[in-house]
Design a protein around this motif. Structure first.
Motif, mmCIF file in Angstrom:
data_model
loop_
_atom_site.group_PDB
_atom_site.id
_atom_site.type_symbol
_atom_site.label_atom_id
_atom_site.label_comp_id
_atom_site.label_asym_id
_atom_site.label_seq_id
_atom_site.Cartn_x
_atom_site.Cartn_y
_atom_site.Cartn_z
ATOM 1 N N GLY A 162 36.751 41.910 35.262
ATOM 2 C CA GLY A 162 36.557 41.515 36.906
ATOM 3 C C GLY A 162 34.919 42.212 37.531
ATOM 4 O O GLY A 162 34.156 41.380 37.707
ATOM 5 N N ILE A 331 39.647 41.486 41.851
ATOM 6 C CA ILE A 331 38.975 39.999 42.293
ATOM 7 C C ILE A 331 37.950 39.977 42.745
ATOM 8 O O ILE A 331 37.610 40.816 43.028
ATOM 9 C CB ILE A 331 40.285 39.869 44.205
ATOM 10 C CG1 ILE A 331 41.334 40.367 43.544
ATOM 11 C CG2 ILE A 331 39.709 38.217 44.874
ATOM 12 C CD1 ILE A 331 42.041 39.774 45.511
ATOM 13 N N VAL A 333 35.048 38.788 44.769
ATOM 14 C CA VAL A 333 35.068 38.979 45.364
ATOM 15 C C VAL A 333 34.218 38.219 46.495
ATOM 16 O O VAL A 333 32.278 38.507 45.837
ATOM 17 C CB VAL A 333 34.621 40.159 46.395
ATOM 18 C CG1 VAL A 333 35.112 39.625 48.312
ATOM 19 C CG2 VAL A 333 36.510 40.780 46.552
ATOM 20 N N ASN A 337 36.285 34.023 49.895
ATOM 21 C CA ASN A 337 37.719 34.736 49.817
ATOM 22 C C ASN A 337 37.545 36.368 50.313
ATOM 23 O O ASN A 337 38.685 36.794 50.734
ATOM 24 C CB ASN A 337 38.083 34.858 48.894
ATOM 25 C CG ASN A 337 37.649 35.099 47.061
ATOM 26 O OD1 ASN A 337 36.065 35.874 47.916
ATOM 27 N ND2 ASN A 337 37.922 35.594 46.129
ATOM 28 N N VAL A 341 40.348 39.122 51.589
ATOM 29 C CA VAL A 341 40.467 40.090 50.659
ATOM 30 C C VAL A 341 40.648 41.721 52.644
ATOM 31 O O VAL A 341 41.318 41.900 51.854
ATOM 32 C CB VAL A 341 39.672 40.985 50.523
ATOM 33 C CG1 VAL A 341 39.450 41.555 49.512
ATOM 34 C CG2 VAL A 341 39.376 39.780 48.936
ATOM 35 N N LYS A 420 50.790 37.915 43.917
ATOM 36 C CA LYS A 420 49.742 37.883 43.533
ATOM 37 C C LYS A 420 48.954 38.451 44.479
ATOM 38 O O LYS A 420 48.142 38.687 45.172
ATOM 39 C CB LYS A 420 49.300 36.576 43.207
ATOM 40 C CG LYS A 420 49.977 35.613 42.175
ATOM 41 C CD LYS A 420 49.769 35.955 40.976
ATOM 42 C CE LYS A 420 50.738 35.201 39.322
ATOM 43 N NZ LYS A 420 51.205 35.723 38.514
ATOM 44 N N LEU A 421 47.544 39.473 43.410
ATOM 45 C CA LEU A 421 46.608 39.873 44.767
ATOM 46 C C LEU A 421 46.100 38.156 44.927
ATOM 47 O O LEU A 421 45.350 38.944 46.624
ATOM 48 C CB LEU A 421 45.518 40.582 43.306
ATOM 49 C CG LEU A 421 45.403 41.320 42.609
ATOM 50 C CD1 LEU A 421 44.503 41.513 41.395
ATOM 51 C CD2 LEU A 421 45.692 42.405 43.266
ATOM 52 N N GLU A 422 45.575 37.536 44.919
ATOM 53 C CA GLU A 422 45.413 36.520 45.785
ATOM 54 C C GLU A 422 46.222 35.999 46.659
ATOM 55 O O GLU A 422 45.727 35.173 47.413
ATOM 56 C CB GLU A 422 44.536 34.967 45.025
ATOM 57 C CG GLU A 422 43.853 35.420 44.126
ATOM 58 C CD GLU A 422 44.219 36.190 42.777
ATOM 59 O OE1 GLU A 422 45.336 36.436 42.960
ATOM 60 O OE2 GLU A 422 43.213 36.815 42.118
#
Length: 431
Positions: A162, A331, A333, A337, A341, A420-422
Motif C-alpha cells: 500500500g 487503498i 488515495v 477517489n 473514501v 470491495k474496499l472501493e
C-alpha cells in the motif's frame, strides 16, 4: 476449512443481540439482503461470549478509530468490552492485560509497539481459555506459531504494497510536473522499529523505479506532527526546497504541511507530498490538493476484523496455519477517489464493515473478509531485515507451504472477497 464449535453458552445469539440494543436487522443496503437473511437466521443459535480487552498503543486518531470500531463490533457480537492505553510501552501493556485478566477478560486485542509483550499476553490468554490478536508490530521473523494456541492471529496492513503504491504515484506525478530529476525528502519514523524498516523499504522500492529521482535528505519524524514539522524545517534550511516530501506516516505528514505553510511554500504546487495511514486531516488535504497521495489502511477494519476473529476462536472455529498470520493492502488515495473514501470511511456514522460477515461461525459459506485479506509469507514480509542467527521457520508453516495448504487458503480468501474496499456506496452497519 473445518468448523468445530464449543459447547453453547446459555445465552442465545438473539438474547445478547437484544441486550446490546441492536436487534437482528443491522445491515443497510438492499443488495445485501440475501446475506442479511442467512446471518439473521443464525440469531437462534447459541454462542459463547467472554469479556474482551483492547490494549491501545496511543490515544491518537488511528487508535481511537480502532477502539470505537472494536467496541461497536463487540456489541454486535455480544462481547463485553473494555480498553486501556499503554502509550508505546509494551511492558505497561502486559501489566494492563494481566489486570484485565484478573478482572475476568479472556480475549485480548493489542497494537503492540515492539512485540515484546505478545508472548506473555498470549500465555495469559491461553491459561484462561482465551485468545490474543495483535494488529501492531511484532518481533521480526516471529509469528503466532512461535507462541502457542493462545496467540490466535497476527494481522497487519501490507505497507510494503500500500505505501509503495502511494509513494510511486506521488513520484510519478512529481516527474510529470518537475522532470525526471525530481528531488525528495524522506521523513522517517522511529529508528530501529520494524514498521519503520518496512515503510522505508517501500519508499526505496518505489523511488528506484524512477532512475533520475533522488532522495536528497532524510530525518526522523517519529510518527508525530511536531517532529515531522521540525525535520522538514531542518532539511529545508540545509538543503533548500525539494520537489516532494515523503512522510512515513500521516501524523508526521501533518507536521510537514505545517512546516511548508509556515515557510510560505504551497503544498501541492511547489512541493508534492504523500503519507501512509489515511488520517482524516490528510484525506481532506488530498481533497483540497495539498497532499498528493496516502495509503489508507482503514483502522476500523483492524478493530472489526480482530474482534470477529476472537469471537470465532472463542466459539471453536479451527483456523488453519496460514490464517494465523494475515494482512491486507489498503487503498491508494488520490484526488480521484478521496471523496468516496471520505463518504464510506470518515463521514459515515455506520460501521464500514459488517462484523457478522467477518465471522466464519455466524456467516458460514457467506463469509466475506471485505478487504483483500490474505496469508503472509514470512520471507516476503520480514525480508527487509536480516534473519536471526540460526533462524528456522516454524514446522507448521513449512508444512503448510509444502502441502499446498498456504496457496489453497490464499485462493479461498481471494474468492470470498466480495464487498470491495472501493465500494464507496456501501452504507455500512448501524450500531
Amino acid at each position: 476449512m473445518s468448523r468445530e464449535f464449543s459447547t453453547p453458552s446459555p445465552y442465545s445469539r438473539r438474547h445478547f443481540l437484544r441486550n446490546a440494543g441492536i436487534g437482528t436487522a443491522l445491515m443497510g443496503g438492499a443488495a445485501f439482503n440475501p446475506v442479511l437473511s442467512s446471518t439473521a437466521s443464525a440469531a437462534s443459535e447459541s454462542y459463547k461470549v467472554a469479556p474482551l480487552h483492547q490494549l491501545l498503543l496511543l490515544s491518537n486518531e488511528w487508535c481511537t478509530i480502532i477502539n470505537d470500531a472494536a467496541l461497536r463490533a463487540a456489541k454486535v457480537l455480544g462481547l463485553p468490552y473494555q480498553s486501556t492505553t499503554f502509550n508505546l510501552n509494551d511492558s505497561l501493556a502486559l501489566t494492563q492485560a494481566q489486570s484485565a485478566a484478573a478482572a475476568g477478560a479472556k480475549l485480548f486485542l493489542t497494537n503492540s509497539m515492539d512485540g515484546s509483550s505478545l508472548g506473555p499476553i498470549a500465555k495469559t490468554a491461553h491459561s484462561l481459555g482465551g485468545y490474543l490478536v495483535n494488529v501492531g508490530t511484532d518481533i521480526p521473523w516471529t509469528s503466532p506459531l512461535d507462541y502457542g494456541p493462545g496467540f490466535s492471529q497476527d494481522f497487519h496492513p501490507r505497507e510494503d504494497i500500500g505505501f509503495y503504491g502511494a509513494v510511486r504515484e506521488t513520484v510519478r506525478q512529481a516527474v510529470a510536473k518537475f522532470g525526471d530529476k525530481a528531488t525528495f525528502f524522506h521523513i522517517t519514523g522511529p529508528t530501529g522499529t520494524f514498521a519503520d524498516d518496512l515503510r522505508s523499504a517501500a519508499v526505496n522500492h518505489a523511488v528506484s523505479e524512477f532512475p533520475g529521482v533522488k532522495i536528497i535528505g532524510s530525518l526522523p519524524g517519529n510518527w508525530n506532527a511536531g517532529d515531522g514539522q521540525k525535520a522538514t524545517e531542518d532539511l529545508i534550511s540545509r538543503l533548500g526546497v525539494p520537489n516532494g516530501i515523503i512522510a512515513q506516516n500521516d501524523g508526521s505528514l501533518t507536521g510537514v504541511l505545517a512546516a511548508l505553510r509556515g515557510l510560505g511554500i504551497k503544498a501541492g504546487d511547489k512541493v508534492l507530498t504523500c503519507g501512509v495511514d489515511g488520517s482524516t486531516d490528510i484525506l481532506r488535504a488530498i481533497k483540497s490538493g495539498r497532499v498528493t497521495a496516502t495509503a489508507f489502511q482503514s483502522p476500523a477494519y483492524h478493530g472489526i476484523q480482530a474482534v470477529a476473529h476472537l469471537f470465532d476462536a472463542l466459539n471453536g472455529y479451527q483456523f488453519t496455519t496460514p490464517e494465523r498470520f494475515v494482512g491486507f493492502a489498503g487503498i491508494v488515495v488520490t484526488k480521484d477517489n478521496v471523496e468516496g473514501v471520505l463518504k464510506r470511511y470518515v463521514d459515515n456514522p455506520n460501521l464500514p464493515f459488517d462484523p457478522r460477515l467477518l465471522s466464519h461461525v455466524i456467516s458460514g459459506d457467506n463469509w466475506d473478509p471485505q478487504a483483500p485479506l490474505v496469508p503472509i509469507k514470512y520471507e516476503e514480509y520480514f525480508g527487509v531485515v536480516p534473519k536471526p542467527a540460526g533462524y528456522k521457520p516454524p514446522a507448521a508453516y513449512v508444512a503448510s507451504i509444502k502441502s499446498g495448504e498456504f496457496d489453497r487458503v490464499t485462493r479461498q480468501y481471494e474468492a470470498a472477497y466480495k464487498l470491495k474496499l472501493e465500494d464507496f456506496d456501501y452504507p455500512g452497519v448501524k450500531v
